[in-house]
Design an enzyme around this catalytic site. Structure first.
Site, mmCIF file in Angstrom:
data_model
loop_
_atom_site.group_PDB
_atom_site.id
_atom_site.type_symbol
_atom_site.label_atom_id
_atom_site.label_comp_id
_atom_site.label_asym_id
_atom_site.label_seq_id
_atom_site.Cartn_x
_atom_site.Cartn_y
_atom_site.Cartn_z
ATOM 1 N N LYS A 180 0.888 -1.173 0.000
ATOM 2 C CA LYS A 180 0.000 0.000 0.000
ATOM 3 C C LYS A 180 0.927 1.224 0.000
ATOM 4 O O LYS A 180 1.457 1.623 1.033
ATOM 5 C CB LYS A 180 -0.877 -0.051 1.257
ATOM 6 C CG LYS A 180 -1.940 1.015 1.436
ATOM 7 C CD LYS A 180 -1.487 2.361 1.282
ATOM 8 C CE LYS A 180 -2.044 3.533 1.879
ATOM 9 N NZ LYS A 180 -1.700 4.699 1.036
ATOM 10 N N SER A 234 5.071 8.618 9.229
ATOM 11 C CA SER A 234 5.081 9.552 10.354
ATOM 12 C C SER A 234 4.855 8.827 11.684
ATOM 13 O O SER A 234 4.338 7.707 11.718
ATOM 14 C CB SER A 234 3.995 10.600 10.149
ATOM 15 O OG SER A 234 2.744 9.952 10.090
ATOM 16 N N GLY A 238 2.425 5.607 12.555
ATOM 17 C CA GLY A 238 3.201 4.429 12.964
ATOM 18 C C GLY A 238 2.742 3.881 14.311
ATOM 19 O O GLY A 238 2.575 2.671 14.479
ATOM 20 N N GLU A 255 9.399 2.437 10.920
ATOM 21 C CA GLU A 255 10.467 3.418 10.708
ATOM 22 C C GLU A 255 9.798 4.768 10.629
ATOM 23 O O GLU A 255 8.998 5.019 9.726
ATOM 24 C CB GLU A 255 11.217 3.122 9.403
ATOM 25 C CG GLU A 255 12.079 1.883 9.445
ATOM 26 C CD GLU A 255 13.287 2.010 10.358
ATOM 27 O OE1 GLU A 255 13.557 3.119 10.866
ATOM 28 O OE2 GLU A 255 13.949 0.987 10.586
ATOM 29 N N CYS A 289 13.813 11.267 6.098
ATOM 30 C CA CYS A 289 13.749 11.023 7.540
ATOM 31 C C CYS A 289 15.101 11.334 8.179
ATOM 32 O O CYS A 289 15.181 11.691 9.344
ATOM 33 C CB CYS A 289 13.350 9.584 7.800
ATOM 34 S SG CYS A 289 14.395 8.427 6.927
ATOM 35 N N GLU A 390 9.751 17.441 13.749
ATOM 36 C CA GLU A 390 10.198 17.158 12.386
ATOM 37 C C GLU A 390 9.448 18.068 11.410
ATOM 38 O O GLU A 390 8.222 18.119 11.419
ATOM 39 C CB GLU A 390 9.902 15.692 12.053
ATOM 40 C CG GLU A 390 10.441 15.288 10.698
ATOM 41 C CD GLU A 390 10.089 13.848 10.324
ATOM 42 O OE1 GLU A 390 8.932 13.462 10.495
ATOM 43 O OE2 GLU A 390 10.986 13.134 9.859
HETATM 44 P P1 TAP Z 1 2.458 9.112 6.697
HETATM 45 O O1 TAP Z 1 1.436 10.156 6.553
HETATM 46 O O2 TAP Z 1 2.613 8.476 8.028
HETATM 47 O O3 TAP Z 1 2.092 8.011 5.596
HETATM 48 C C1 TAP Z 1 2.867 6.849 5.420
HETATM 49 C C2 TAP Z 1 1.980 5.757 4.851
HETATM 50 O O4 TAP Z 1 1.016 5.367 5.839
HETATM 51 C C3 TAP Z 1 1.170 6.214 3.639
HETATM 52 O O5 TAP Z 1 1.075 5.152 2.727
HETATM 53 C C4 TAP Z 1 -0.172 6.533 4.246
HETATM 54 O O6 TAP Z 1 -1.239 6.529 3.327
HETATM 55 C C5 TAP Z 1 -0.291 5.419 5.270
HETATM 56 N N1 TAP Z 1 -1.293 5.652 6.302
HETATM 57 C C6 TAP Z 1 -1.893 6.820 6.658
HETATM 58 N N2 TAP Z 1 -2.799 6.592 7.640
HETATM 59 C C7 TAP Z 1 -2.776 5.271 7.909
HETATM 60 C C8 TAP Z 1 -3.470 4.437 8.832
HETATM 61 N N3 TAP Z 1 -4.385 4.913 9.685
HETATM 62 N N4 TAP Z 1 -3.161 3.119 8.863
HETATM 63 C C9 TAP Z 1 -2.239 2.601 8.036
HETATM 64 N N5 TAP Z 1 -1.555 3.344 7.120
HETATM 65 C C10 TAP Z 1 -1.820 4.663 7.065
HETATM 66 O O7 TAP Z 1 3.899 9.613 6.283
HETATM 67 P P2 TAP Z 1 4.325 10.425 4.982
HETATM 68 O O8 TAP Z 1 3.891 11.834 5.140
HETATM 69 O O9 TAP Z 1 3.880 9.681 3.768
HETATM 70 O O10 TAP Z 1 5.912 10.309 5.050
HETATM 71 C C11 TAP Z 1 6.689 11.200 5.765
HETATM 72 C C12 TAP Z 1 7.117 10.613 7.091
HETATM 73 O O11 TAP Z 1 7.807 9.397 6.862
HETATM 74 C C13 TAP Z 1 8.089 11.486 7.854
HETATM 75 O O12 TAP Z 1 7.723 11.519 9.208
HETATM 76 C C14 TAP Z 1 9.425 10.783 7.697
HETATM 77 O O13 TAP Z 1 10.373 11.000 8.692
HETATM 78 C C15 TAP Z 1 8.997 9.364 7.647
HETATM 79 N N6 TAP Z 1 10.029 8.566 6.999
HETATM 80 C C16 TAP Z 1 10.797 7.758 7.782
HETATM 81 C C17 TAP Z 1 11.801 6.995 7.207
HETATM 82 C C18 TAP Z 1 12.605 6.096 8.070
HETATM 83 S S1 TAP Z 1 13.382 4.898 7.347
HETATM 84 N N7 TAP Z 1 12.671 6.246 9.350
HETATM 85 C C19 TAP Z 1 12.037 7.065 5.839
HETATM 86 C C20 TAP Z 1 11.245 7.905 5.077
HETATM 87 C C21 TAP Z 1 10.225 8.644 5.670
HETATM 88 P P3 TAP Z 1 -1.732 7.848 2.552
HETATM 89 O O14 TAP Z 1 -0.845 8.964 2.946
HETATM 90 O O15 TAP Z 1 -1.650 7.490 1.121
HETATM 91 O O16 TAP Z 1 -3.151 8.077 2.982
#
Ligand code: TAP
Length: 487
Positions: A180, A234, A238, A255, A289, A390
């Site tokens: 997903k 996020s 998570g 992560e 991240c 962040e």
């Molecule tokens: P999120 O908003 O957390 O989204 C990540 C994924 O989770 C998306 O596919 C999202 O779907 C899905 N999601 C949203 N709500 C959910 C729920 N209730 N249940 C299950 N899945 C759900 O993060 P983002 O904005 O895409 O990415 C940025 C974040 O990722 C930052 O905090 C960054 O630090 C972190 N990040 C961490 C790492 C490592 S390795 N630590 C690497 C890269 C990024 P939709 O958004 O499509 O609805």
């Protein structure tokens, strides 16, 4: 470069077939450098489609796990070859879909290929140990077995590398997966899955269901036949996934965010520290991240560092990442841009001094995109919001300290612990940093945002305290251990 103009609709991939969602709903995926450019339309799927994908994955996994690791690895080698043959096309799609520059997107795709090849080889490495029994007539050993069906939930910032660094180990150790991806980069994800299809994976082993996280991600988290969830994203999301998995006894790997510091000691190579800070903070528009977001500098070199940092920042070229000579692309979405602008306002309100940037980039070629200037704040204190939360954008907080002890205290004064760097020529300072810095990724005289694929990747505290990805560490998550006693 010519931009593809076809507005294709991308489907879910379930049990070896491309299928539209029964919801009939699709969503346009927009280019953040120019929102008039629709990259494609993606399915907004329902919980029922997750159920179908998981059911098929569960059936298919029974035969997949019986293959030798070497045979499963052979599929990964093929997927790597296909991805390599489509590198430019997929990198271009990534740039159009989330804004990072084309060279960065190519680098990320090349990383995806390397990860596939690394884990393909893993099919021939050991999956257990012999442990001496107290009974001299017995043989005792461990054997690692797959979890079964694994849900892979990924963010938009590394739309090729992150899905691959989760899917490749999951698959080689004998699991079936349902991916997903983030909605913002679902077209790129579909193209990655096409590479797995072209590689000839058996139907049901690799599945893609796109849509909203609160529907599809949640359905995977709650599904009784999903034995593990590997998530990057996020903290808020998570933690919810972790609780959901814990409640039903499923394995989970989280992560999450970072608030990564760079310490610049008085004896540092200042030019190197400046160059690394620029790369760590502004590459990918700060949307990593591991992005550098706090720079903690000893007073003796504070002014010199600041001056050089400002001069180098002024050289950054901002624009559409597909154009030649562009160093920094847009924020990935309107929401992301607004988050960055919100934090910039917060910094000003709380008394930090805006040294550079702070605004959207406007004018011809910029007005239809989400461009923001690389931003530097001076006179930041550790209690300020911009030093604690962040931002996920090109914003640096400069913090002045009197000595390295204070620098380390401030570096650790956040709830995250993903990556951290120090610039110093003193071996004792390096060793103290290695020992006392609360972060999973430590770098000395090197940019904070980088890790090699064969090494464990992950953080401490709220970043990802209980698991590591990549390298051999991935085996821990994607397998269960059976202890076998034979008499
Ligand atoms: P999120 O908003 O957390 O989204 C990540 C994924 O989770 C998306 O596919 C999202 O779907 C899905 N999601 C949203 N709500 C959910 C729920 N209730 N249940 C299950 N899945 C759900 O993060 P983002 O904005 O895409 O990415 C940025 C974040 O990722 C930052 O905090 C960054 O630090 C972190 N990040 C961490 C790492 C490592 S390795 N630590 C690497 C890269 C990024 P939709 O958004 O499509 O609805």
């Amino acid at each position: 470069m010519t931009v593809e103009t076809k507005k294709e609709t991308y489907l879910n991939y379930v049990n070896g077939a491309w299928v539209a969602s029964a919801s009939g709903e699709t969503k346009p995926s927009l280019n953040p450098a120019n929102v008039n450019d629709v990259v494609g339309y993606v399915q907004m799927s329902t919980k029922e489609e997750v159920d179908q994908a998981v059911t098929q994955a569960k059936i298919a996994q029974k035969a997949w796990k019986k293959l030798s690791g070497n045979d499963r690895g052979a599929f990964l080698y093929k997927a790597a070859d296909v991805l390599e043959s489509r590198l430019d096309e997929i990198a271009e799609c990534m740039t159009r879909e989330m804004g990072k520059t084309f060279p960065e997107a190519k680098g990320e795709t090349a990383r995806g290929i390397a990860i596939l090849r690394y884990y393909a080889g893993e099919g021939l490495r050991k999956v257990g140990d012999v442990i001496p029994s107290t009974d001299s007539k017995a043989l005792m050993f461990t054997s690692r077995v797959p979890l079964g069906v694994v849900g892979v939930i990924t963010p938009w910032n590394f739309p090729v590398a992150i899905p691959i660094w989760k899917m490749a180990p999951a698959l080689v150790y004998g699991n079936a997966i349902v991916l997903k991806p983030a909605q913002e980069t679902a077209v790129t994800a579909a193209k990655v899955i096409e590479c797995f299809e072209q590689a000839g994976f058996p139907p049901g082993i690799v599945n893609l269901v796109t849509g909203s996280g609160s529907v599809i991600g949640q359905a995977l988290t709650d599904h009784p036949d999903v034995n593990g969830i590997t998530f990057t994203g996020s903290n808020g999301v998570g933690k919810g996934i972790g609780q959901g998995c814990l409640a039903r006894g499923a394995k989970y790997q989280l992560e999450m965010g970072g608030k990564n510091p760079v310490i610049v000691a008085a004896d540092a190579d200042i030019d190197l520290a400046v160059e690394s800070t620029i790369a760590g903070a502004f590459r990918s528009t700060g949307q990593k991240c591991t992005a550098t977001s706090r720079v903690i500098i000893e007073a003796a070199v504070y002014e010199t560092f600041k001056e050089k940092l400002l001069a180098k920042t002024a050289e950054i070229t901002i624009g559409n990442g597909l154009e030649e000579g562009i160093w920094m692309g847009p924020s990935a979405s309107e929401g992301q841009l607004n988050t960055v602008l919100h934090y910039i306002e917060k910094g000003k309100e709380e008394g930090a001094t805006l040294l550079a940037g702070g605004n959207c980039v406007t004018g011809e070629g910029y007005d239809d995109g989400y461009f923001v200037e690389p931003t530097i704040f001076d006179n930041v204190t550790s209690d300020m919001t911009i030093a604690q939360e962040e931002i996920f954008g090109p914003v640096i907080a400069l913090i002045q300290v009197n000595n390295l002890e204070d620098a380390l205290t401030i570096a650790n004064d956040v709830e995250f612990g993903l990556s951290a760097s120090i610039f110093t020529s003193n071996i004792q300072s390096m060793l103290s940093f290695v020992e006392d810095m609360e972060a999973g990724l430590i770098r000395i005289n090197s940019e904070s945002a980088g890790v090699e694929l064969q090494a464990p990747f992950g953080g401490m505290k709220q970043s990802s305290s209980h698991s590591r990805e990549q390298g051999e560490a991935a085996k821990e998550f994607f397998t269960s251990i059976k202890t076998v006693f034979v008499k």
